[in-house]
Design an enzyme around this catalytic site. Sequence first.
Site, PDB file in Angstrom:
ATOM      1  N   HIS A 259      -2.084  24.349   4.251  1.00  0.00           N
ATOM      2  CA  HIS A 259      -1.434  25.649   4.429  1.00  0.00           C
ATOM      3  C   HIS A 259      -1.344  26.022   5.902  1.00  0.00           C
ATOM      4  CE1 HIS A 259      -1.267  27.341   0.250  1.00  0.00           C
ATOM      5  NE2 HIS A 259      -2.128  26.357   0.049  1.00  0.00           N
ATOM      6  N   GLU A 335      -6.207  25.259   6.627  1.00  0.00           N
ATOM      7  CA  GLU A 335      -5.322  26.251   7.236  1.00  0.00           C
ATOM      8  C   GLU A 335      -5.074  25.901   8.699  1.00  0.00           C
ATOM      9  OE1 GLU A 335      -3.842  28.779   5.833  1.00  0.00           O
ATOM     10  OE2 GLU A 335      -4.951  29.161   3.965  1.00  0.00           O
TER      11      GLU A 335
END
Length: 374
Positions: A259, A335
Amino acid sequence: MQISDQFDSGSIDVIDATDANNIQLAIRKDNAADFLQWFHFRIDGEVGQVCKIHITNTGESSYVGGWPEYDVCTSWNRQDWFRTPCTYADGVLSFEIELHQNSVYFAYFAPYSYERHLDLLAWAQSDERVGNQTLGSTLDGRSMSLLRISDCATPKRKVWVIARQHPGETMAEWFVEGFLHALLDVDNPLANKLLQDTAFYVVPNMNPDGSARGNLRTNAAGANLNREWESPSMTSSPEVFLVRERMLKEGGDLFLDIHGDEELPYNFVAGCEGNLGYDARHAALESTFKNAYMAISPDFQDTHGYPKDEPGKADMRIAANWLGEQFKTLSFTIEMPFKDNADLPNPYTGWSPERSAQLGRDVLFPVNAVLASL
């Protein structure tokens, strides 16, 4: 002067472009949801012209904290991306550029087009160790593609890597591109070692419809796919339904969901500490992964990140949580920043496709460390 978004992942609304010194634009919402953050557009004008652009509704966006210290991604050739400095004040993001060529592209992050996605699949399947399988179709009729990669008939371990559930987080597919290039490099000894007894299942783009439409977080039906894992359906979230069914059939020893984060200028992981089944084994595997990643990549750290869920309070609609509980194994969300890595900033590029790809190449080391400890 003209402004266009009529291309893959293009998205912007033109309020007023009559004056190059005061171009007024607005970010468009996802096609079937209220998420508002992604933009991608082209300006055409005369060489030497100075354009001053104001995106007027950034103060109404989904992640307002993403705009301070954000600089817009810019490209003359759609291949090389750099950052144009921005100011953010009173809910408006402003920047300016002198046209050294007739056309210039701007985007929230360097785009990863659907055509490049198809090129990546075609390139990967040319390797005899790779199977390119279509699990089914999205709501817009695009293929949900899965790469199975192994150099053995009966692998001892299975690793899943999925990316871009949120389509505007394009750094996730740049990460996967780097990962695949490392994994399929015949001169990479670690990759060759892993493939001797491990099968990798890779979904480079979990949300091809949202990607092509220029959405930030949702698919064609307006579903946030990373909130669909507890009970997906072919009606609203076929992407998750199809991949989840294959996961249940194959099983897995390690799951990574890739992500990007709008606000935090760091690379980090989010685990499943809030799961009911989280135990000392999970914690040890998490430490093994993070320590190995930090040892190989200065771009990765474990100081800044999301608050950990309290025990038993995990949102089981989220992929990493559901997968960690279902398979009782290590499951991480990785992330990356939209802005830059504050630990190692690069004012010219910010966080970039190249660094995303390098982080993807480096992930082989923590993967190997975790598999060796099982």
